[in-house]
Enzyme design. Structure first.
Site, mmCIF file in Angstrom:
data_model
loop_
_atom_site.group_PDB
_atom_site.id
_atom_site.type_symbol
_atom_site.label_atom_id
_atom_site.label_comp_id
_atom_site.label_asym_id
_atom_site.label_seq_id
_atom_site.Cartn_x
_atom_site.Cartn_y
_atom_site.Cartn_z
ATOM 1 N N LYS A 121 19.051 23.528 137.497
ATOM 2 C CA LYS A 121 18.406 22.498 138.293
ATOM 3 C C LYS A 121 18.963 22.597 139.661
ATOM 4 O O LYS A 121 18.526 21.852 140.469
ATOM 5 C CB LYS A 121 18.462 20.990 137.409
HETATM 6 N N1 LIG Z 1 8.749 15.520 130.080
HETATM 7 C C1 LIG Z 1 10.003 15.844 129.819
HETATM 8 C C2 LIG Z 1 10.594 16.979 130.789
HETATM 9 C C3 LIG Z 1 10.682 16.448 132.333
HETATM 10 S S1 LIG Z 1 11.326 18.108 133.078
HETATM 11 C C4 LIG Z 1 12.628 17.238 133.970
HETATM 12 C C5 LIG Z 1 13.882 18.189 134.059
HETATM 13 N N2 LIG Z 1 14.186 19.162 133.003
HETATM 14 C C6 LIG Z 1 14.841 17.415 134.292
HETATM 15 O O1 LIG Z 1 15.994 17.768 133.966
HETATM 16 O O2 LIG Z 1 14.640 16.218 134.790
HETATM 17 C C7 LIG Z 1 10.880 14.470 129.954
HETATM 18 O O3 LIG Z 1 10.441 13.785 130.566
HETATM 19 O O4 LIG Z 1 11.715 14.375 129.015
#
Ligand SMILES: N[C@@H](CCSC[C@H](N)C(=O)O)C(=O)O
Length: 393
Positions: free
Chosen positions: A100
């Protein structure tokens, strides 16, 4: 290699489209990207002034992001009678521990350039954790305040890391409708409305998310493989990685097969009917969803594979034990999908497969690496190591 991009003009400045009431981030995208656009006119994407480290002293830890190792797997392919090369893109080796970070820095820098993010502001975001860690980390370095809305499914390890960076973490219960008062988007919206001088970066709708992977992550993979990438295996949470890598590869290497791996209970996979299941929950964090976020473009995925936790989490444990790769839960899904895909596509000697490993074991020290945790969830057979007489009663 890539076409010269347009300058990023103010019309591309992103603002989370906050209405009076919270809405789901699954609005239709506005991005004009099309498969052959780069051949006919300039890319719609702004060029990022991203300079990878030259290996000398870094001005700050932010510059240690990216250029993650691409590592050959040895024992798992051999044990599975796989002849092609499988490489893990070790995103857990980013300084904050996940994939990320490139995109978070890009979202922040774009917002700063557009003037939507100014010194002293508070950034609010809902996240399954890795974006939250990346955000809390950047905020600590750049002196922004930060509030993270974190579903209670996400690990305590992630929460503690965010707090160590100085973030405020607000937990929301699973099972609440996402845009209700206690749902993740509803709570984020409320906190934004009630926190003066605040902004939501909105990783689910913000094009800077996907563009960071288009401009940088995809190029890293292409470079590391000397331009020969026969297959890439990825998953989607926001869809940023999938969109960015998928689009760039369809431009620069159209023969690369792009595989999507998706846990059962999620609805990213296509065709829709392969999502049908009685499974309502996955232990896997950070990927999978029942809405398709605004920035998620699935059109470049050649084939999807659905995975059960029992196979994914055991493959994640194998990545640690057999390959020495300290990966997290979602890497197990992606690697399990890769094993199915290389067999089905019959990829032989000399073919190169890249498996994106989004985060690391640090986030799950109390979860899938602990035998008892696995046994309690029937993800590993419970063994009577102490010879308890009552074991099988
Ligand atoms: N819908 C899932 C995944 C959200 S993707 C978010 C991303 N990987 C992050 O690190 O925020 C959830 O809400 O758990």
């Amino acid at each position: 290699m890539s076409p010269e991009p347009r300058n990023r003009d103010p019309e591309y400045c992103f603002r989370s489209p906050l209405e009076d009431h919270p809405t789901l981030p699954n609005r239709p995208p506005k991005c004009p990207w099309k498969k052959d656009l780069h051949k006919t006119e300039q890319s719609p994407h702004g060029k990022w002034d991203w300079k990878p480290s030259d290996g000398k002293i870094l001005p700050s830890i932010l510059k240690a992001v990216g250029n993650t190792p691409l590592v050959k797997m040895n024992k798992i392919p051999k044990a599975e009678n796989i002849e092609c090369e499988i490489y893990g893109k070790c995103e857990f080796m980013n300084p904050g521990g996940s994939i990320k970070e490139r995109m978070l820095i890009r979202c922040i820098e774009d917002a700063e350039k557009c003037g939507t993010l100014k010194p002293g502001m508070t950034i609010i975001e809902t996240t399954s954790g890795n974006t939250g860690i990346a955000l809390a980390w950047v905020c600590a370095i750049k002196d922004y305040k930060c509030i993270i809305v974190l579903p209670d499914k996400s690990s305590k390890e992630k929460e503690d890391i965010m707090k160590a960076f100085g973030a405020t973490v607000v937990r929301v219960p699973m099972g609440e409708p996402d845009i209700s008062e206690n749902g993740k988007y509803g709570k984020t919206h409320y906190l934004h409305k009630t926190t003066p001088n605040s902004i939501i970066l909105d990783q689910f709708s913000n094009p800077s998310n996907a563009v960071a992977h288009y401009d940088v992550t995809a190029e890293e993979i292409y470079y590391q493989c000397d331009g020969q990438v026969d297959m890439i295996v990825i998953a989607a949470g926001t869809g940023g990685t999938m969109t960015g890598i998928g689009r760039k590869f369809k431009e620069i290497s159209p023969n690369t097969i792009i595989i999507g791996a998706d846990p059962y209970s999620s609805k990213f996979a296509q065709p829709d009917k392969i999502n049908e299941t009685n499974v309502k929950f996955s232990e896997v964090e950070g990927i999978g969803d029942t809405i398709i976020p605004t920035i998620c473009d699935r059109t470049n995925i050649d084939k999807w594979y659905k995975l059960y936790d029992i196979e994914s989490l055991n493959v994640a444990r194998r990545l640690i034990k057999e390959e020495g790769l300290l990966v997290g839960l979602s890497s197990g899904v992606i690697m399990a999908g890769a094993l199915k895909a290389v067999k089905e596509y019959n990829l032989g000697k000399g073919k190169k497969v890249v498996v994106v490993l989004p985060d690391g074991t640090r986030n799950y020290l109390t979860k899938f690496i602990v035998d008892q945790w696995m046994e309690q969830r029937k993800l590993l057979p419970a063994v009577n190591t102490r010879n308890h007489w009552w074991w099988d009663i």
